[in-house]
Scaffold this motif. Sequence first.
Motif, PDB file in Angstrom:
ATOM      1  N   THR A 315       0.828  -1.211   0.000  1.00 27.85           N
ATOM      2  CA  THR A 315       0.000   0.000   0.000  1.00 27.85           C
ATOM      3  C   THR A 315       0.862   1.260   0.000  1.00 27.85           C
ATOM      4  N   ILE A 316       1.887   1.284   0.861  1.00 27.26           N
ATOM      5  CA  ILE A 316       2.755   2.455   0.941  1.00 27.26           C
ATOM      6  C   ILE A 316       3.556   2.620  -0.343  1.00 27.26           C
ATOM      7  N   LEU A 317       3.987   1.525  -0.935  1.00 27.35           N
ATOM      8  CA  LEU A 317       4.713   1.604  -2.204  1.00 27.35           C
ATOM      9  C   LEU A 317       3.822   2.191  -3.296  1.00 27.35           C
ATOM     10  N   ALA A 318       2.562   1.773  -3.323  1.00 28.47           N
ATOM     11  CA  ALA A 318       1.622   2.327  -4.308  1.00 28.47           C
ATOM     12  C   ALA A 318       1.420   3.827  -4.078  1.00 28.47           C
ATOM     13  N   LEU A 319       1.329   4.225  -2.807  1.00 30.45           N
ATOM     14  CA  LEU A 319       1.190   5.649  -2.492  1.00 30.45           C
ATOM     15  C   LEU A 319       2.417   6.436  -2.947  1.00 30.45           C
ATOM     16  N   CYS A 320       3.600   5.866  -2.762  1.00 34.34           N
ATOM     17  CA  CYS A 320       4.834   6.546  -3.190  1.00 34.34           C
ATOM     18  C   CYS A 320       4.827   6.775  -4.701  1.00 34.34           C
ATOM     19  N   LEU A 321       4.440   5.755  -5.449  1.00 35.32           N
ATOM     20  CA  LEU A 321       4.407   5.879  -6.909  1.00 35.32           C
ATOM     21  C   LEU A 321       3.379   6.914  -7.339  1.00 35.32           C
ATOM     22  N   VAL A 325       4.128  10.786  -9.127  1.00 29.38           N
ATOM     23  CA  VAL A 325       3.499  11.308 -10.347  1.00 29.38           C
ATOM     24  C   VAL A 325       2.842  12.657 -10.075  1.00 29.38           C
ATOM     25  N   LYS A 326       2.218  12.795  -8.909  1.00 31.58           N
ATOM     26  CA  LYS A 326       1.539  14.037  -8.531  1.00 31.58           C
ATOM     27  C   LYS A 326       2.492  15.075  -7.941  1.00 31.58           C
ATOM     28  N   LYS A 327       3.779  14.709  -7.827  1.00 33.95           N
ATOM     29  CA  LYS A 327       4.804  15.599  -7.288  1.00 33.95           C
ATOM     30  C   LYS A 327       4.462  16.057  -5.868  1.00 33.95           C
ATOM     31  N   ARG A 328       4.099  15.074  -5.036  1.00 32.70           N
ATOM     32  CA  ARG A 328       3.792  15.342  -3.635  1.00 32.70           C
ATOM     33  C   ARG A 328       4.841  14.693  -2.734  1.00 32.70           C
TER      34      ARG A 328
END
Length: 511
Positions: A315-321, A325-328
């Motif tokens: 889940t955290i890896l997906a959030l990082c990706l 992309v969103k530059k957050r």
Amino acid sequence: MNVVQKEKQEKIPWCRLLCTIACGAAVLLAAFLIGYRSTLANGLWFPMSTNSDEVVYNRQLAAVLAKGGPQGYFGYNESHAAIGGYSTWGPFVIWLYAIPGVLFGTGYNTVFWCNMVFGLLCWCVFTWHMDWKHQLAFVLGLFCAWLPLRQIFTGTSEPLHFFLLAVILASSRAVEDGKRGSTAVALLACVVETIIRPYGVVMFLFPIVYGWKKNCGRLRLAGTVAAALMSVVFSLWAMNTLAAPYSEQSLDFTVFTKMGQGDVPGAVAYFFQKLFAACVSLWADYLQPTLHGGAEQYIVDAAHGFLRVLLFMATILALCLYDTVKKRAIRGKVCGLICAATIFLAILVLYNPLQLRRYSAFLCLLLLMVAAAEDLLVAVLSVPLLVLLVFPAGFAHTDGLPAYNAGMNQQMIQVTEALQQSQDRLMDEKDPWQHTLSFAYGDVHYGYLYALPAGMGIEFDWNTYLADPENTINARYVMVNHDTEAEARLLEEGWQVLVSTENEIVYERPL
């Protein structure tokens, strides 16, 4: 006007503090009512617990609060620390628990109430600067993970590590905001965590990364690295000097030994061999029996802990990706992933896959915290975890919380009185073995050890160890069950009955 505004501003932090404490208490109360409300009928009473570690924590804490420290030895199979009398975790955990412990005395449930304090402090420290949306995301994720909440309602030390984790994350983020003293607080928490558990050294990554721009000087970076190295060295020294050895689940340092000898290829090969063996063990000994049903509770706990950690990491890896992309912001999540993966591999390779049932709660909380601090999306992504894991496993621990047992309590009163009278006759005796009881683990329920007067030490000896005449019994007292091989040995060697109840007998070494 200015005076009025100033007074109003001074009141706001107090109101916020009270609201934060109230919210934390509400979360703990909700978790208790969801998982353990059945305990309210008979009352919480830890001698009936199914966790053998809890009595060792309790009796060491009672010794510190009542006597300043253990008068006897805590160990396994007649072992003890080279310095002092503390068990395999060493003195530092117990000393930290003694701080809130002074509020609750030396009762059977003292560690549990200390854990409530550490759980509440963890919430207050971590959520203090979060808005209500991020707090709500954190709460939802917390209930989805469930393991951290479940560990709070125990008599073990995980909530202390949760609190230290919250201090590390909150103070590291404050370093980025230029808050004075935050670096020192973060480093202090990292040092304490590393001294207690050597893998805590990876947590130094947070103050380094968050303070990179503010504290980019080479001197400060070198100081942080030096603090990390010294903490690890001191922790390893303390494990071998201030803590009793625990031979059955000792750490395997073969990888580091080979690297120290210059055999890097051998160290790498050994690492992957151990990792492969651990993964095979996880599948064959834990996951497969759990999937087929009928497995013992500790196996189910380890399997669910393993799956929860993997799903949270994904889940955290997906959030990082997504955030890349969103530059957050992703700094916290990347640090969390690195730390969680390192600790996860260390448990599998250096320790024992079975320990995932305990340490997985810390890993889940670590990943949840770094995500909740940066992403509201964690609340949405937590829902699949809730559906996949929490509902099939059930919110509550199947063993529940220990409840009062009148028959057991009556026997414990007899044991306490007999041991206290015997110890009173030995007040001037300085030999720690004279204040130690050896316990036949496997023959007697360990809950009866809560009956030992504060200050006495406990040797957790296997019943087979005590039954073998080749093994020396150093303790003055031995607790065994009726008609066992261990009792037969004691009778043959002329030990005297100090007190006998329905479920145990305490023998005393003949004078």
